[in-house]
Design a protein around this motif. Structure first.
Motif: not given
Length: 147
Positions: A22-27, A38-43, A48-55, A126-127
């Protein structure tokens, strides 16, 4: 990461099965619907989406605190834009950065690449996400993948 592990990871990413590693991803995405997609696609790819930030400023702080394996940054962000955010993050240490943009013309690609972006995503499916992840990992040999 050894060459064998990288080849294995890339092969898994090209299949429809979830990745074993699993990649640990920051979105970094200000729009709720896009971030959720994006979170759904990564999962679905097994990451694993570690966190989502807005700026950009939140993203820089989260990258420091979390040490993600991959960062996906939207081009348009409040405050610092995606390219400037990538520049700050890349200056602090090696991490593959994918930039989400509706268009990736030659000058834009040059500016983003100079800032540390190693792959681009222009369509949310996804692709194409899988291909952008593979491009980012191939272009960034110091990236580590945690199980």
């Amino acid at each position: 990461m050894s060459g064998g592990r990288r080849v294995c990871l890339l092969a898994l990413m090209m299949s429809d099965r979830p990745a074993v590693e699993r990649l640990r991803v920051l979105v970094v995405e200000p729009r709720d619907l896009v971030a959720a997609r994006l979170t759904q696609l990564f999962e679905r790819l097994g990451h694993l989406v570690l966190e989502r930030t807005r700026d950009g400023r939140e993203a820089i702080a989260a990258a420091r605190a979390l040490g993600p394996d991959l960062i996906l940054i939207a081009r348009r962000l409040p405050g610092l834009d995606g390219i400037e955010t990538a520049r700050w993050i890349a200056a602090e240490g090696p991490v593959p950065i994918v930039l989400l943009a509706s268009y990736a013309g030659a000058e834009f690609v040059r500016q983003a690449t100079d800032a540390g972006v190693v792959a681009f995503l222009t369509v949310l499916d996804r692709p194409r996400l899988r291909a952008a992840i593979a491009d980012a990992l191939q272009a960034h040999p110091t990236a580590e993948v945690r199980i």
